[in-house]
Write a protein that holds these residues in place. Structure first.
Motif, PDB file in Angstrom:
ATOM      1  N   GLU A   1      38.511  34.671  64.583  1.00 51.35           N
ATOM      2  CA  GLU A   1      37.262  35.148  65.167  1.00 51.35           C
ATOM      3  C   GLU A   1      37.447  36.576  65.656  1.00 51.35           C
ATOM      4  O   GLU A   1      38.486  36.904  66.260  1.00 51.35           O
ATOM      5  CB  GLU A   1      36.832  34.281  66.364  1.00 51.35           C
ATOM      6  N   ILE A   2      36.454  37.418  65.425  1.00 47.08           N
ATOM      7  CA  ILE A   2      36.435  38.784  65.949  1.00 47.08           C
ATOM      8  C   ILE A   2      35.398  38.810  67.070  1.00 47.08           C
ATOM      9  O   ILE A   2      34.202  38.669  66.827  1.00 47.08           O
ATOM     10  CB  ILE A   2      36.075  39.811  64.855  1.00 47.08           C
ATOM     11  N   TYR A   3      35.858  38.993  68.296  1.00 48.48           N
ATOM     12  CA  TYR A   3      34.969  38.839  69.447  1.00 48.48           C
ATOM     13  C   TYR A   3      34.105  40.067  69.708  1.00 48.48           C
ATOM     14  O   TYR A   3      33.066  39.961  70.365  1.00 48.48           O
ATOM     15  CB  TYR A   3      35.793  38.494  70.689  1.00 48.48           C
ATOM     16  N   ASN A   4      34.497  41.215  69.188  1.00 50.56           N
ATOM     17  CA  ASN A   4      33.678  42.421  69.369  1.00 50.56           C
ATOM     18  C   ASN A   4      32.933  42.787  68.094  1.00 50.56           C
ATOM     19  O   ASN A   4      32.609  43.955  67.861  1.00 50.56           O
ATOM     20  CB  ASN A   4      34.536  43.599  69.839  1.00 50.56           C
ATOM     21  N   PHE A   5      32.654  41.786  67.247  1.00 48.47           N
ATOM     22  CA  PHE A   5      32.054  42.105  65.949  1.00 48.47           C
ATOM     23  C   PHE A   5      30.664  42.696  66.075  1.00 48.47           C
ATOM     24  O   PHE A   5      30.259  43.530  65.257  1.00 48.47           O
ATOM     25  CB  PHE A   5      32.056  40.868  65.037  1.00 48.47           C
ATOM     26  N   ARG A   6      29.915  42.316  67.106  1.00 42.12           N
ATOM     27  CA  ARG A   6      28.565  42.868  67.252  1.00 42.12           C
ATOM     28  C   ARG A   6      28.620  44.360  67.594  1.00 42.12           C
ATOM     29  O   ARG A   6      27.827  45.160  67.069  1.00 42.12           O
ATOM     30  CB  ARG A   6      27.794  42.091  68.309  1.00 42.12           C
ATOM     31  N   GLU A   7      29.549  44.745  68.475  1.00 48.43           N
ATOM     32  CA  GLU A   7      29.690  46.162  68.802  1.00 48.43           C
ATOM     33  C   GLU A   7      30.156  46.960  67.587  1.00 48.43           C
ATOM     34  O   GLU A   7      29.648  48.064  67.309  1.00 48.43           O
ATOM     35  CB  GLU A   7      30.695  46.340  69.949  1.00 48.43           C
ATOM     36  N   LEU A   8      31.103  46.425  66.838  1.00 47.15           N
ATOM     37  CA  LEU A   8      31.580  47.094  65.633  1.00 47.15           C
ATOM     38  C   LEU A   8      30.481  47.176  64.581  1.00 47.15           C
ATOM     39  O   LEU A   8      30.337  48.199  63.885  1.00 47.15           O
ATOM     40  CB  LEU A   8      32.779  46.357  65.058  1.00 47.15           C
TER      41      LEU A   8
ATOM     42  N   LEU B   1      29.244  50.579  62.870  1.00 52.70           N
ATOM     43  CA  LEU B   1      29.354  50.752  61.426  1.00 52.70           C
ATOM     44  C   LEU B   1      27.983  50.961  60.775  1.00 52.70           C
ATOM     45  O   LEU B   1      27.851  51.737  59.815  1.00 52.70           O
ATOM     46  CB  LEU B   1      30.070  49.543  60.817  1.00 52.70           C
ATOM     47  N   LYS B   2      26.969  50.284  61.281  1.00 53.84           N
ATOM     48  CA  LYS B   2      25.612  50.503  60.758  1.00 53.84           C
ATOM     49  C   LYS B   2      25.177  51.939  60.990  1.00 53.84           C
ATOM     50  O   LYS B   2      24.548  52.570  60.127  1.00 53.84           O
ATOM     51  CB  LYS B   2      24.625  49.531  61.412  1.00 53.84           C
ATOM     52  N   ASN B   3      25.492  52.455  62.173  1.00 56.60           N
ATOM     53  CA  ASN B   3      25.143  53.844  62.460  1.00 56.60           C
ATOM     54  C   ASN B   3      25.876  54.813  61.541  1.00 56.60           C
ATOM     55  O   ASN B   3      25.422  55.945  61.321  1.00 56.60           O
ATOM     56  CB  ASN B   3      25.461  54.183  63.916  1.00 56.60           C
ATOM     57  N   ALA B   4      27.026  54.373  61.011  1.00 50.15           N
ATOM     58  CA  ALA B   4      27.793  55.214  60.091  1.00 50.15           C
ATOM     59  C   ALA B   4      27.387  54.988  58.636  1.00 50.15           C
ATOM     60  O   ALA B   4      27.998  55.571  57.733  1.00 50.15           O
ATOM     61  CB  ALA B   4      29.280  54.938  60.261  1.00 50.15           C
ATOM     62  N   GLY B   5      26.385  54.129  58.410  1.00 51.35           N
ATOM     63  CA  GLY B   5      25.871  53.946  57.065  1.00 51.35           C
ATOM     64  C   GLY B   5      26.186  52.626  56.395  1.00 51.35           C
ATOM     65  O   GLY B   5      25.750  52.391  55.261  1.00 51.35           O
ATOM     66  N   ALA B   6      26.923  51.756  57.050  1.00 50.28           N
ATOM     67  CA  ALA B   6      27.249  50.464  56.454  1.00 50.28           C
ATOM     68  C   ALA B   6      26.008  49.582  56.357  1.00 50.28           C
ATOM     69  O   ALA B   6      25.113  49.653  57.208  1.00 50.28           O
ATOM     70  CB  ALA B   6      28.319  49.760  57.269  1.00 50.28           C
ATOM     71  N   VAL B   7      25.953  48.771  55.302  1.00 46.77           N
ATOM     72  CA  VAL B   7      24.849  47.841  55.083  1.00 46.77           C
ATOM     73  C   VAL B   7      25.396  46.419  55.202  1.00 46.77           C
ATOM     74  O   VAL B   7      26.452  46.103  54.637  1.00 46.77           O
ATOM     75  CB  VAL B   7      24.208  48.049  53.701  1.00 46.77           C
ATOM     76  N   PHE B   8      24.670  45.566  55.931  1.00 48.74           N
ATOM     77  CA  PHE B   8      25.125  44.187  56.141  1.00 48.74           C
ATOM     78  C   PHE B   8      24.086  43.203  55.610  1.00 48.74           C
ATOM     79  O   PHE B   8      22.886  43.394  55.777  1.00 48.74           O
ATOM     80  CB  PHE B   8      25.370  43.931  57.630  1.00 48.74           C
TER      81      PHE B   8
ATOM     82  N   ARG C   1      40.817  48.258  65.609  1.00 43.76           N
ATOM     83  CA  ARG C   1      39.462  48.190  66.159  1.00 43.76           C
ATOM     84  C   ARG C   1      38.999  46.753  66.397  1.00 43.76           C
ATOM     85  O   ARG C   1      37.953  46.534  67.004  1.00 43.76           O
ATOM     86  CB  ARG C   1      38.469  48.871  65.200  1.00 43.76           C
ATOM     87  N   LEU C   2      39.760  45.790  65.898  1.00 48.00           N
ATOM     88  CA  LEU C   2      39.359  44.390  65.971  1.00 48.00           C
ATOM     89  C   LEU C   2      39.907  43.731  67.224  1.00 48.00           C
ATOM     90  O   LEU C   2      41.115  43.754  67.462  1.00 48.00           O
ATOM     91  CB  LEU C   2      39.856  43.634  64.737  1.00 48.00           C
ATOM     92  N   HIS C   3      39.039  43.118  68.015  1.00 46.37           N
ATOM     93  CA  HIS C   3      39.438  42.343  69.178  1.00 46.37           C
ATOM     94  C   HIS C   3      39.277  40.872  68.830  1.00 46.37           C
ATOM     95  O   HIS C   3      38.149  40.404  68.633  1.00 46.37           O
ATOM     96  CB  HIS C   3      38.562  42.680  70.393  1.00 46.37           C
ATOM     97  N   GLY C   4      40.377  40.160  68.747  1.00 42.09           N
ATOM     98  CA  GLY C   4      40.231  38.755  68.411  1.00 42.09           C
ATOM     99  C   GLY C   4      41.516  38.138  67.928  1.00 42.09           C
ATOM    100  O   GLY C   4      42.614  38.647  68.138  1.00 42.09           O
TER     101      GLY C   4
END
Length: 631
Positions: free
Chosen positions: A77-84, A88-95, A118-121
């Motif tokens: 589990e990545i606990y800070n996935f929402r912040e990341l 990443l969306k602001n940097a252009g990533a598409v989800f 960068r991953l907390h988990g």
């Protein structure tokens, strides 16, 4: 929480049989009953078993990146996935999904191998990058999630969440590493620097591995470490407030789930702290569960019930009895390698109990290692004061001689069991701590070995890697070095292995908030007086929790998740103990002195010595040989 497996061809990108990857995944189906998948390309195959926790329907694996240029299998589990995700969306990533798996892929495509920082988990994952034709393997900072590796004779590397996955591959050799026997008898588990089988390794915690077709297998690269070399300054009240903030942050971040969530509650400081902070953060009663024993001196269920009443939790409990020993084959089969921490039995039972009502359970693991909560930490702290007063040469002569003469009085009250302490004081801090940790001292192990095994082992001793680690640790004191060793060896090899296998055996996700890396890094910087004071470990944590928990929870002697195996081996399981000495499997190895084994059993059953831990080790070793088909 899931299971992963895969194959990567290092030399030439040969085709990978999807059925072979699927068989590896099927061997760990218990880790992920909610979904499965296999993906292959020239030279690589990735497989996954899913336990759905977040984005239940939207994140199947193996998962492709949005542009199809990378593939992922992920356990954890990545606990800070929402912040990341937001960054990443602001940097252009598409989800396309709402879960954490796709965030790892996007992080890889933006930051490459540095994405792990960068991953907390808790995680172990594999990413195949189709552009660079590389496979990236990574394991979380503390080693909460496992990853086994094995180079095979066809030029490939097989990997999987458990040894079971590798054992499903027909090219894996089932030959025991004889040095693992000394490791196991010393520590009660096979530490991460070794595996029970020759040719199998474990990716170390906080390490990654970048593989390329046509290139040799590289050494794992360390991407995280913890340092005890700096000391945080500040008033105790300020440090207490910071610790409490970090614990609250860690607990609340691990309460995110799209499935029912609860907590283990033993009645000790750590699990009670987690439950108290969960109750503070929750709008609904926390679901808790605990295990008791039919041996009153080892039973903590009344304390667990007291905390449950205080926080109005939805509490369930179960008692463990010697009858549970009937499940020993199942227990041994969970671990593949021999594993002798007898608290695995109640841990498995409490996981079974929890799984009846939740899919995710928070535990209190990690605080003892981070904040010096074990009795051995307090003893070491005191012993180091004695070491500072007397020169090494004098201590070696004085305490070494006394320790050699003093009897091993297992039957005596604790203050009279001075042999280990005397021998500990004869050496330096690292040597003393190795003796405190060991299930069996070098001398007692040697008495069990045959001449043939001693020749096979040569100069190797199980203590050597731990001594080297402690002496090179980024630390200031003996206590620092001991805690560093605990975090690097004891924690991933024993505690986290136990919780991972016991929880995954029943498809339960266990989360350890007190192992949040920010909390670990803060604790490592605390002055020693904030960790050990007045004969108490975890001093600052206990001080911080006084307004949440009563003194009889915070300050009573540490119990731990104990199993009454000493009583069992003298009572209903006495014949089982005798059977160990006559085990044909152990005898066939020609590594043990069978007469010594028989004497070990007789001394224990008669009550003249407590050999229960060694007997349990030998039993689990015997089971591991048998279950792996190498006996």
């Amino acid at each position: 929480m899931c299971g992963i497996a895969g194959i990567f061809h290092l030399e030439t990108p040969k085709p990978v049989d999807p059925g072979r990857v699927e068989a590896m995944c099927d061997a760990i189906a218990h880790r992920g009953p909610d979904g499965h998948g296999v993906w292959t390309a020239p030279g690589v195959g990735l497989g996954h078993r899913r336990l759905s926790i977040i984005d239940l329907a939207g994140s199947p694996q193996p998962m492709a990146a949005c542009d199809g240029r990378a593939m992922l299998v992920f356990n954890g589990e990545i606990y800070n996935f929402r912040e990341l995700r937001h960054e990443l969306k602001n940097a252009g990533a598409v989800f396309r999904t709402d879960g954490d798996s796709e965030v790892i892929l996007a992080a890889w495509q933006r930051w490459g191998p540095d994405c792990v920082t960068r991953l907390h988990g808790m995680f172990a994952f594999a990413i195949y990058d189709l552009d660079s034709r590389t496979l990236f393997l990574a394991r979380d900072r503390l080693g909460v999630k496992p990853l086994y590796l094995a180079p095979l004779s066809d030029g490939s590397l097989a990997f999987g969440s458990e040894l079971k996955a590798l054992l499903a591959h027909p090219l894996l050799r089932r030959e025991v590493d004889p040095l693992a026997i000394d490791d196991f008898l010393a520590w009660g588990y096979v530490p991460d620097h070794r595996s029970f089988l020759k040719g199998v390794s474990k990716l170390p915690a906080g390490h990654s591995l970048l593989l390329r077709h046509g290139a040799p297998l590289p050494r794992p690269a360390q991407w995280w470490d913890v340092s005890f070399a700096e000391r945080r300054k500040g008033k105790p009240a300020d440090l207490e407030a910071e610790l409490l903030h970090l614990m609250r942050q860690a607990v609340s971040s691990r309460m995110v789930a799209d499935v029912p969530l609860g907590a283990f509650l033993s009645g000790g400081v750590d699990s009670s702290t987690v439950v108290a902070l969960m109750a503070e953060a929750s709008q609904h009663p926390v679901k808790t569960c605990s295990i008791g024993f039919d041996v009153a001196a080892l039973d903590e269920s009344d304390y667990a019930a007291k905390v449950a009443r205080q926080y109005h939790t939805d509490h369930a409990s179960r008692q463990v009895s010697p009858d549970d020993f009937d499940a020993i084959d199942v227990l041994a089969g969970m671990f593949d390698e021999p594993f002798a921490d007898a608290s695995a039995l109640p841990t498995w039972r409490v996981c079974q109990l929890a799984r009846k009502s939740v899919t995710v359970a928070l535990s209190g693991d990690g605080a003892d290692e981070a904040l010096a909560g074990y009795r051995r930490h307090v003893f070491l702290h005191g012993e180091d004061r004695v070491r500072a007063l007397l020169p090494q040469a004098l201590r070696a002569r004085l305490f070494g001689s006394l320790g050699a003469l003093y009897p091993k009085a297992d039957w005596a009250p604790r203050p009279l069991r001075a042999k280990t302490t005397l021998l500990s004081l004869a050496g330096d801090s690292a040597e003393g701590y190795c003796r405190a940790l060991a299930y069996a001292s070098p001398e007692s192990r040697d008495r069990l070995y045959s001449d043939a095994y001693r020749r096979l082992r040569g100069e190797y001793r199980a203590e050597r890697p731990l001594l080297d680690l402690m002496r090179s640790a980024p630390a200031r004191s003996g206590l620092d070095r001991a805690q560093y060793a605990d975090l690097k060896v004891w924690l991933p090899g024993d505690i986290l292995t136990k919780v991972d296998r016991a929880s995954m055996a029943v498809s339960l996700e266990a989360r350890e908030p007190l192992l949040d890396h920010r909390l670990i890094e803060f604790a490592a910087s605390l002055p020693e007086s904030m960790r050990v004071r007045g004969g108490q470990g975890k001093w600052l944590m206990k001080h911080a929790m006084r307004r949440f928990l009563p003194d009889d929870i915070l300050y009573r002697p540490k119990q731990g998740f104990v199993t009454p195996i000493a009583q069992w081996f003298r009572g209903p399981l006495a014949q089982t103990a005798r059977d160990i000495a006559g085990s044909a499997t152990l005898a066939q190895t020609e590594w043990f002195d069978t007469r010594r084994l028989a004497g070990l059993v007789d001394d224990h059953v008669s009550g003249t010595a407590d050999n229960s831990r060694t007997l349990w080790q030998l039993l689990m070793l015997n089971k591991a040989f048998t279950q792996l088909g190498i006996g």
